[in-house]
Scaffold this active site. Structure first.
Site, PDB file in Angstrom:
ATOM      1  CG  ASP A 251      -3.002   4.879  -4.589  1.00  0.00           C
ATOM      2  OD1 ASP A 251      -2.318   4.875  -3.547  1.00  0.00           O
ATOM      3  OD2 ASP A 251      -2.967   5.785  -5.438  1.00  0.00           O
TER       4      ASP A 251
ATOM      5  CG  HIS B 299      -2.302   0.542   0.901  1.00  0.00           C
ATOM      6  ND1 HIS B 299      -2.532   1.536  -0.017  1.00  0.00           N
ATOM      7  CD2 HIS B 299      -3.523   0.216   1.397  1.00  0.00           C
ATOM      8  CE1 HIS B 299      -3.822   1.808  -0.073  1.00  0.00           C
ATOM      9  NE2 HIS B 299      -4.453   1.022   0.767  1.00  0.00           N
TER      10      HIS B 299
END
Length: 423
Positions: A399, A395
């Site tokens: 995204d 992450h």
């Protein structure tokens, strides 16, 4: 008689020390030239150390699990003639490893030696192994045992380091029903034994890499259900038409092709993240790591330049690399440099998994098992072959929306397999 001292060789690439993983000989053994003496572990690959001479082992320079510097004494062998140690010189002090090395889940087959291997002898139908202890055996032997309904942990192995061979399975079956009640009785007996297993070799490297990955990357997983009926029909058709001449195709080459096509629109996922330098490197080439379970642990050989390979080329390379990894023969180059990893447990794939990233990559695609389920299509209930993709992403780089769109792109390609080949 003289003494020939073998020192830890320089394996290359700036490696200053390696871990001694397992001995294949003990003090007092007679060895021949090219016989494998020991396995050592580098950052990723297992390397066997052969003997350059004939002779008798008189001293071992370390114990399994010990990290040894390049140039340190590995083993001393008594040889005919002067050897490479002067008669007046005292051999460097070395530690003698115990005859029975700690359990290490690794087997690298030695080259043939002068004496033939004795025939397999089953030393009784029941071997005292823990329920979760993984006996040494090749994938073929494990499948054979599964087909025969034999619990492999109950079979005594006659191969190197206690490895279970096909002959051992046959000897186990030949015992008949004489001791049929022994496993049942053992199952209800109280046990107080304990076993300490050193975490060494490949298992130590896997533990370090998995811990590092979970501590450094911000993992998140995304699961999607895919209808693979059409791609499975295409695979069956191609195997029927070309299998005899080009080789059989599994689902993996189609998944590799789907990754190649989908990544054209998601270059941020075909990337490596150097979090120390704070640099993301996006690659044009698609180097697909194929997570492979071997006797020595999980390994990730790399299909390089998957974007330039046909289905059969990918299939042949996947098979070649998997065999090399399972035999402990994959090179460092073959085990490094991937840009995205594909992991699959085949028929044992379960419904959902949460794969751990193979740093410094930022994505790993996990394949679960294929099952037939009733689905509603255009108001009709039909039976379809369904499969989940359980994938994880970093992450810090990827995204959530990009990850979801990427997996949806894979889904579209696999559900309409003709699009895999449309540029």
């Amino acid at each position: 008689m003289g003494t020939h001292v073998i020192k830890m060789p320089d394996i290359g690439e700036g490696i200053a020390e390696v871990e001694l993983s397992v001995w294949h000989v003990k003090v007092g053994d007679m060895v021949v030239e090219d016989q494998v003496l020991a396995d050592v572990m580098t950052d990723k690959a297992m390397v066997d150390i052969p003997s350059p001479v004939h002779g008798k082992v008189i001293a071992l320079g370390g114990q399994p699990g010990e990290v040894m510097a390049v140039g340190s004494v590995l083993i001393s062998i008594e040889v005919e003639g002067a050897g490479n140690v002067k008669e007046s010189a005292q051999p460097a002090p070395v530690k003698e490893a115990p005859v029975a090395a700690p359990k290490v889940e690794t087997v690298v087959e030695s080259k043939p030696v002068a004496a033939p291997r004795p025939a397999a002898v089953c030393q009784g139908p029941l071997v005292a192994r823990e329920a979760d202890e993984r006996p040494l055996a090749s994938p073929a032997v494990r499948k054979h045992a599964l087909d025969l309904g034999i619990q492999l942990r109950l079979v005594r192995g006659s191969g190197p380091a206690g490895r279970v061979l096909h002959e051992d399975l046959e000897a186990y079956l030949a015992q008949g029903q004489a001791n049929a009640s022994a496993p049942v009785a053992a199952a209800y007996a109280q046990r107080t034994d304990e076993q300490q297993i050193p975490v060494i070799g490949m298992r130590r490297k896997i533990a370090q890499r998995m811990q590092d990955a979970t501590q450094r990357a911000a993992h998140f997983s995304y699961v999607e259900e895919i209808d693979v009926t059409a791609v499975e029909e295409l695979r069956a058709h191609l195997n029927e038409k070309h299998g005899a001449t080009r080789g059989k195709l599994t689902l993996l080459p189609f998944l590799v092709r789907a990754l190649v096509v989908a990544l054209r629109d998601f270059p941020q996922i075909n990337a490596r993240y150097d979090d120390e330098a704070q640099v993301i490197t996006r690659l044009g080439a698609v180097h697909v790591g194929i997570a492979t379970q071997a006797d020595i642990g999980l390994m990730v050989p790399v299909v390089r330049h998957a974007e330039a390979r046909s289905l059969w080329d990918s299939a042949a390379e996947i098979s070649r690399l998997a065999t090399a990894a399972r035999n402990g023969k994959a090179s460092r180059d073959e085990l490094s440099g991937s840009s995205i990893t594909l992991t699959s447990l085949g028929a044992l794939g379960g419904i959902v998994s949460t794969p751990v990233l193979n740093l410094p990559e930022v994505a790993i695609v996990g394949v679960n098992k294929i099952v037939e389920r009733p689905m509603v299509i255009k108001g009709q209930i039909v039976i379809r072959k369904m499969m989940n993709l359980s994938s994880s992403f970093d992450h810090r780089v990827v995204d959530g929306m990009d990850a979801a769109q990427f997996i949806q792109a894979l889904r579209g390609l696999l559900e309409q397999p003709a699009t895999l080949f449309v540029d």
